[in-house]
Write a protein that holds these residues in place. Structure first.
Motif, short mmCIF file in Angstrom:
data_model
loop_
_atom_site.label_atom_id
_atom_site.label_comp_id
_atom_site.label_asym_id
_atom_site.label_seq_id
_atom_site.Cartn_x
_atom_site.Cartn_y
_atom_site.Cartn_z
N ASN A 165 68.26 -14.01 42.17
CA ASN A 165 66.81 -14.07 41.95
C ASN A 165 66.16 -12.71 42.13
O ASN A 165 65.29 -12.31 41.36
N GLU A 169 64.24 -10.32 39.27
CA GLU A 169 62.86 -9.86 39.48
C GLU A 169 62.77 -8.34 39.61
O GLU A 169 61.71 -7.79 39.83
N THR A 248 61.98 -7.15 32.85
CA THR A 248 62.59 -6.73 34.14
C THR A 248 62.69 -5.21 34.22
O THR A 248 62.51 -4.63 35.29
N LYS A 251 59.64 -3.82 35.63
CA LYS A 251 59.55 -4.06 37.08
C LYS A 251 60.46 -3.08 37.84
O LYS A 251 60.11 -2.58 38.89
#
Ligand SMILES: Nc1ncnc2c1ncn2[C@@H]1O[C@H](COP(=O)(O)OP(=O)(O)OP(=O)(O)O)[C@@H](O)[C@H]1O
Ligand SMILES: Nc1ccn([C@H]2C[C@H](O)[C@@H](COP(=O)(O)O)O2)c(=O)n1
Length: 555
Positions: A165, A169, A248, A251
């Protein structure tokens, strides 16, 4: 499979194949018993101590010693010992047996402290690509934090879902998880040179790693590349990674700027960051990196030589033979100028020793002075030095100018990082070339030697010598306890530091320290001339030693 995964898998496969090949090749295994082999182990063990870092150790049933750091091992927290260009070789090799030690034919194990280079840069900056090249040229083990985390997910570990996870992220996994994986991988490896890629990613990673392992990187590589280029590369990478999608990626860029750049700034401030322009082609980037890694090879070659000499000194023929290419050539003093090919001739030295008496009496001590390492390419190097040899049983000292040509061979059974000796030239020196030197130092410099039993322990010290010795007590808190020895320094080494050898200054060899070890940091660079009474002092910059040389007319 992605490029990075291939890398890690290659490293794992290589490790596995070393284990399996060594398990079936008993002749190349370090003898489990035998005083020669033990002497090498003990000697190298004490060298590790002299280097200031003490590893926990245990002896397994075969007599092989296991390092105790990493998972269940103890990371030594002492400072790193740099390579010394001083008068005496930096003898800090630590012969460690890896966990499956009894089947591994390596006689010289990693130094007590792993040498680590962190590889940092934005996602897609080419860290993995360049690590592969560094591994090929410099024999490092590449550990990618990202790959270790991905492998952990695949292994079905309880942390797997959490890691998955966080990666999706673009977040950074808690340090405890990543550091445990790194420690385990380091402990399972049979090297002491690690490229740690994608770590430390934030301040927590950095501080925790230092705290847990006591390791500071030698330096960090920072691959500098603008986001547009990173994005182009990541979107074209095509390795099926869950985080190589535009959402992603963005990020990850944000996390890199907010969390990773401050880490790079930290290393910049302490002079450990090496910034590389990563926009260039793969080859150009590697050319920029290449020179940074050469000192590692120089250290390896110097260590290989020192470990080889320990083997020779202890009369351990099997160790010697494993170090040498079967077709090795040599010029040896006893061969009267002839070129010797192969190993047969060299057995003569070992036989001579056995014929001369028992092992304890015959145990020799070699001291490497003035080592110079010249790399011919990233796999081949020359080590030249002056070697002083003293038999334990007598005060006779012999000296040789030696050159050894080493080559790293990928196919070689691991001896010292796969180096094999291709050629050696040993030239006996006239000891008249040596200057007798008396060294004073304050006690407590070396915990492993009882200096009072060596050399001229009862020399009457002159006041100024005592004063000079006292000066160096600033470096250690232990009370000054001045002792003095006589040893020999090649006259040519003293030249250029204000010392002019003359007929009457050439001392007759009478004694020598059985171990020069404590002097390895010596740099004859600071000369105090208190010339009135022909006494000369010089002090090292980096170790609590003070040396005085005296002319013969004062003895
Ligand atoms: N100098 C270069 N020029 C052009 N493309 C490159 C260069 N170096 C690497 N690449 C390519 O860019 C992509 C990313 O490279 P690489 O996987 O080595 O980056 P990375 O920094 O390890 O990435 P990450 O941090 O995401 O794991 C790969 O497809 C690689 O082939
Ligand atoms: N020190 C680290 C290194 C990596 N991760 C996680 C988060 C990254 O986005 C991902 C992929 O790493 P890469 O292969 O790009 O180096 O792995 C982390 O949490 N902590």
């Amino acid at each position: 499979m992605g490029g990075r995964s291939r890398l890690v898998n290659r490293a794992i496969l290589r490790t596995l194949s070393q284990h399996s090949s060594s398990s079936s090749s008993s002749p190349s295994t370090l003898p489990a018993s035998g005083s020669g082999a033990n002497a090498v182990r003990e000697e190298v063990k004490s060298l590790g101590r002299a280097g200031g870092a003490i590893l926990g150790s245990a002896v397994d049933e075969s007599g092989a010693r296991k390092a105790q750091w990493g998972a269940g091992w103890v990371f030594a927290a002492a400072g790193l010992v740099g390579m010394s260009g001083g008068a005496v070789g930096s003898l800090h090799t630590q012969a460690e047996e890896e966990p499956k030690a009894s089947i591994v034919p390596e006689v010289a194990r990693p130094a007590s402290k792993p040498r680590v280079v962190f590889v940092l840069g934005g996602p897609g900056s080419g860290k993995g690509t360049q690590c592969a090249k560094i591994v090929d040229s410099y024999g490092f083990v590449h550990l990618s934090a990202g790959d270790l985390l991905r492998a952990e997910i695949k292994s079905g570990s309880p942390d797997g879902t959490m890691i998955q996870n966080m990666i999706k992220e673009g977040k950074i996994v808690p340090s405890s998880v990543t550091i445990n994986l790194l420690k385990k991988a380091m402990a399972e490896s049979n090297t002491d040179k690690f490229l740690i890629d994608g770590f430390p990613r934030n301040e927590e990673n950095r501080a925790d790693f230092e705290k847990v392992t006591g390791i500071l990187p030698e330096f960090i590589l920072f691959f500098d590349c603008p986001e547009t280029e990173l994005e182009r590369r990541l979107l074209g990478r095509n390795e099926g990674r869950v985080d190589d999608n535009i959402e992603t990626i963005r990020k990850r860029f944000k996390v890199f700027i907010e969390s990773s750049l401050p880490v790079i700034d930290h290393y910049e401030k302490i002079g450990k960051a090496r910034k590389i322009d990563a926009t260039k082609s793969r080859e150009e980037v590697f050319n920029a990196i290449d020179p940074l890694f050469r000192p590692f090879l120089e250290t390896d070659l110097q260590r290989a030589t020192e470990v080889l000499l320990k083997g020779i000194d202890s009369g351990d023929l099997s160790t010697y033979e494993r170090f040498c290419d079967p077709g090795m050539t040599a010029f040896e003093p006893e061969a009267s100028g002839h070129l010797v090919k192969g190993l047969d001739f060299h057995r003569f030295y070992f036989n001579k020793k056995v014929a001369g008496g028992n092992e304890a009496e015959n145990f020799r001590q070699s001291t490497v002075t003035s080592p110079v390492v010249t790399l011919l390419d990233s796999n081949v190097g020359l080590v030249t030095y002056t070697r002083l040899v003293q038999d334990r049983s007598s005060s006779e000292v012999k000296a040789y100018n030696e050159t050894r040509l080493w080559q790293r061979k990928k196919s070689a059974l691991v001896v010292y990082k796969k180096y094999l000796l291709l050629h050696c030239k040993s030239l006996a020196l006239d000891l008249g070339m040596y200057q007798s030197v008396t060294m004073t130092y304050n006690g407590g410099y070396s915990g492993t030697n009882d200096w009072s039993t060596h050399g001229k322990g009862n020399v009457q010290m002159k006041e100024e010598e005592k004063r000079a010795a006292r000066e160096c007590t600033q470096i250690t808190r232990r009370p000054p306890k001045v002792k003095s020895f006589q040893f020999f320094v090649p006259t040519q080494h003293l030249m250029g530091v204000g010392f002019e050898p003359s007929e009457d200054s050439l001392a007759k060899p009478t004694n020598m320290l059985p171990a020069f070890r404590g002097l390895r940091d010596i740099q004859l660079s600071h000369v105090h001339q208190r010339n009135q009474n022909k006494t000369r002092f010089w002090r090292t910059h980096s170790s609590p030693t003070t040396c005085t040389s005296r002319h013969l007319d004062r003895h």
